[in-house]
Design a protein around this motif. Structure first.
Motif, PDB file in Angstrom:
ATOM      1  N   GLY A 183       0.802  -1.227   0.000  1.00  0.00           N
ATOM      2  CA  GLY A 183       0.000   0.000   0.000  1.00  0.00           C
ATOM      3  C   GLY A 183       0.822   1.258   0.000  1.00  0.00           C
ATOM      4  N   GLY A 184       1.969   1.242  -0.645  1.00  0.00           N
ATOM      5  CA  GLY A 184       2.829   2.415  -0.656  1.00  0.00           C
ATOM      6  C   GLY A 184       2.243   3.580  -1.428  1.00  0.00           C
ATOM      7  N   MET A 185       2.494   4.782  -0.968  1.00  0.00           N
ATOM      8  CA  MET A 185       2.047   5.998  -1.661  1.00  0.00           C
ATOM      9  C   MET A 185       2.883   7.182  -1.201  1.00  0.00           C
ATOM     10  SD  MET A 185      -1.595   6.678   0.255  1.00  0.00           S
ATOM     11  CE  MET A 185      -2.180   5.080  -0.312  1.00  0.00           C
ATOM     12  N   THR A 186       2.793   8.280  -1.940  1.00  0.00           N
ATOM     13  CA  THR A 186       3.545   9.481  -1.609  1.00  0.00           C
ATOM     14  C   THR A 186       2.625  10.510  -0.980  1.00  0.00           C
ATOM     15  OG1 THR A 186       5.099   9.110  -3.425  1.00  0.00           O
ATOM     16  CG2 THR A 186       4.965  11.340  -2.543  1.00  0.00           C
ATOM     17  N   ALA A 187       3.025  10.997   0.177  1.00  0.00           N
ATOM     18  CA  ALA A 187       2.224  11.986   0.913  1.00  0.00           C
ATOM     19  C   ALA A 187       2.864  13.361   0.808  1.00  0.00           C
ATOM     20  CB  ALA A 187       2.101  11.579   2.370  1.00  0.00           C
ATOM     21  N   HIS A 188       2.013  14.419   0.838  1.00  0.00           N
ATOM     22  CA  HIS A 188       2.509  15.782   0.758  1.00  0.00           C
ATOM     23  C   HIS A 188       2.134  16.596   2.001  1.00  0.00           C
ATOM     24  CE1 HIS A 188       3.804  15.466  -3.461  1.00  0.00           C
ATOM     25  NE2 HIS A 188       2.730  14.683  -3.617  1.00  0.00           N
ATOM     26  N   LYS A 189       1.435  15.959   2.922  1.00  0.00           N
ATOM     27  CA  LYS A 189       1.048  16.661   4.151  1.00  0.00           C
ATOM     28  C   LYS A 189       1.199  15.717   5.343  1.00  0.00           C
ATOM     29  CE  LYS A 189      -2.798  19.000   6.485  1.00  0.00           C
ATOM     30  NZ  LYS A 189      -4.229  19.410   6.404  1.00  0.00           N
ATOM     31  N   LEU A 190       1.726  16.234   6.428  1.00  0.00           N
ATOM     32  CA  LEU A 190       1.895  15.452   7.652  1.00  0.00           C
ATOM     33  C   LEU A 190       1.265  16.197   8.829  1.00  0.00           C
ATOM     34  CD1 LEU A 190       3.127  13.172   9.406  1.00  0.00           C
ATOM     35  CD2 LEU A 190       5.225  14.549   9.522  1.00  0.00           C
ATOM     36  N   THR A 191       0.462  15.480   9.600  1.00  0.00           N
ATOM     37  CA  THR A 191      -0.103  16.015  10.840  1.00  0.00           C
ATOM     38  C   THR A 191       0.482  15.239  12.012  1.00  0.00           C
ATOM     39  OG1 THR A 191      -2.182  16.608   9.747  1.00  0.00           O
ATOM     40  CG2 THR A 191      -2.202  16.468  12.157  1.00  0.00           C
ATOM     41  N   VAL A 192       1.046  15.956  12.971  1.00  0.00           N
ATOM     42  CA  VAL A 192       1.617  15.347  14.166  1.00  0.00           C
ATOM     43  C   VAL A 192       0.705  15.684  15.348  1.00  0.00           C
ATOM     44  CG1 VAL A 192       3.604  15.235  15.721  1.00  0.00           C
ATOM     45  CG2 VAL A 192       3.957  15.551  13.252  1.00  0.00           C
ATOM     46  N   ALA A 193       0.076  14.667  15.900  1.00  0.00           N
ATOM     47  CA  ALA A 193      -0.800  14.859  17.066  1.00  0.00           C
ATOM     48  C   ALA A 193      -0.045  14.480  18.338  1.00  0.00           C
ATOM     49  CB  ALA A 193      -2.065  14.019  16.915  1.00  0.00           C
ATOM     50  N   PHE A 194      -0.394  15.151  19.420  1.00  0.00           N
ATOM     51  CA  PHE A 194       0.258  14.928  20.714  1.00  0.00           C
ATOM     52  C   PHE A 194      -0.720  14.245  21.670  1.00  0.00           C
ATOM     53  CE2 PHE A 194       2.156  18.527  18.622  1.00  0.00           C
ATOM     54  CZ  PHE A 194       3.524  18.357  18.816  1.00  0.00           C
ATOM     55  N   GLN A 195      -0.184  13.361  22.496  1.00  0.00           N
ATOM     56  CA  GLN A 195      -1.006  12.644  23.463  1.00  0.00           C
ATOM     57  C   GLN A 195      -0.963  13.306  24.837  1.00  0.00           C
ATOM     58  OE1 GLN A 195      -1.169   8.264  23.256  1.00  0.00           O
ATOM     59  NE2 GLN A 195       0.585   8.379  21.847  1.00  0.00           N
ATOM     60  N   GLY A 196      -2.023  13.046  25.613  1.00  0.00           N
ATOM     61  CA  GLY A 196      -2.086  13.539  26.983  1.00  0.00           C
ATOM     62  C   GLY A 196      -1.434  12.552  27.932  1.00  0.00           C
ATOM     63  N   PHE A 197      -1.775  12.662  29.245  1.00  0.00           N
ATOM     64  CA  PHE A 197      -1.151  11.815  30.245  1.00  0.00           C
ATOM     65  C   PHE A 197      -1.753  10.417  30.322  1.00  0.00           C
ATOM     66  CE2 PHE A 197       0.269  15.955  31.956  1.00  0.00           C
ATOM     67  CZ  PHE A 197       1.627  15.685  32.003  1.00  0.00           C
ATOM     68  N   THR A 198      -2.792  10.152  29.554  1.00  0.00           N
ATOM     69  CA  THR A 198      -3.322   8.802  29.419  1.00  0.00           C
ATOM     70  C   THR A 198      -3.232   8.410  27.953  1.00  0.00           C
ATOM     71  OG1 THR A 198      -5.578   9.672  29.193  1.00  0.00           O
ATOM     72  CG2 THR A 198      -4.871   8.981  31.396  1.00  0.00           C
ATOM     73  N   PRO A 199      -2.970   7.131  27.661  1.00  0.00           N
ATOM     74  CA  PRO A 199      -2.787   6.712  26.267  1.00  0.00           C
ATOM     75  C   PRO A 199      -3.974   7.089  25.400  1.00  0.00           C
ATOM     76  CG  PRO A 199      -2.144   4.965  27.767  1.00  0.00           C
ATOM     77  CD  PRO A 199      -2.811   6.009  28.613  1.00  0.00           C
ATOM     78  N   ASN A 200      -3.685   7.572  24.215  1.00  0.00           N
ATOM     79  CA  ASN A 200      -4.672   7.910  23.190  1.00  0.00           C
ATOM     80  C   ASN A 200      -5.563   9.098  23.559  1.00  0.00           C
ATOM     81  OD1 ASN A 200      -3.807   5.656  21.589  1.00  0.00           O
ATOM     82  ND2 ASN A 200      -5.074   4.323  22.862  1.00  0.00           N
TER      83      ASN A 200
END
Length: 237
Positions: A183-200
């Protein structure tokens, strides 16, 4: 006449016997009373319940009394103390804990030549307060519908904590070097999300670091490391 005198003498003797019996306490009225009455000079055979002598734990007649009191023991609070509340609020010392996220950091994403098919994410604390990076970054390329998993072997012993101006790091394996990914593909946008003190849980606003103009290729082998305090921790990952 003699018979009358005999009967009178007999009645007198019977009356005398009756009086004698009553005076000695052994008459018919006392029949069946086998227990003598206690007198004031007779000591009590039982100690009144709960009677003790001072604080020495003895009864009134000097017999030691076994204590039935159980000492009260202190049970420590079973709940573990934490350095910060899990809502990201204040610590037990009154100091606030701030999560690193897209509002108080600058985030960059840099593809690497070595190791092959890797990318480095750098988060720099741009605020005036210390912030923390729990767990690992949650990445999303373009409209990707799945979440890359983290390499559990890279989990640090403590949460990454960044003073103002300090940086934290995470490595990204973009694709399998041997071509085994799908399922390879080329991406042009990246979103980095941050977690809190409990997983997810959410750690606050996300960041969208810029990618190279040609984009970034990734496949099903995509995975990330936990946030690291030092770059050397993932240099050979």
């Amino acid at each position: 006449m003699r018979q009358i005198r005999l009967l009178a003498a007999t009645g007198t003797a019977v009356a005398a016997l009756a009086l004698t019996a009553c005076g000695s306490g052994t008459g018919t009225e006392d029949e069946g009373a086998s227990q003598p009455k206690a007198t004031a000079d007779t000591p009590a055979s039982k100690t009144p319940k709960g009677s003790t002598e001072g604080t020495g734990g003895r009864t009134a007649n000097g017999t030691p009394v076994a204590s039935t009191h159980t000492p009260r023991t202190h049970t420590p609070d079973a709940r573990p103390s934490t350095a910060a509340t899990r809502s990201g609020g204040s610590t037990g010392t009154g100091k606030s804990v701030v999560l690193c996220n897209g509002t108080n950091t600058s985030v960059t994403a840099q593809p690497l030549n070595r190791p092959l098919n890797h990318m480095l994410i750098t988060v720099k604390n741009t605020s005036g307060k210390r912030c923390e990076l729990p767990y690992y970054p949650v990445l999303r390329f373009d409209q990707m519908q799945w979440v890359p998993q983290a390499d559990e072997e890279t989990q640090p012993q403590a949460v990454v904590s960044l003073a103002p101006g300090e940086s934290g790091y995470a490595g990204v394996l973009l694709s399998a070097a041997d071509g085994s990914g799908t399922g390879g593909m080329t991406a042009h946008k990246l979103t980095v999300a941050f977690q809190g003190f409990t997983p997810n849980s959410s750690g606050g606003p996300s960041a969208t670091p810029a990618l190279p103009a040609k984009g970034v290729y990734y496949d099903s082998a995509l995975k990330v490391t936990y946030w690291q305090q030092d770059l050397d921790a993932i240099a050979g990952w």
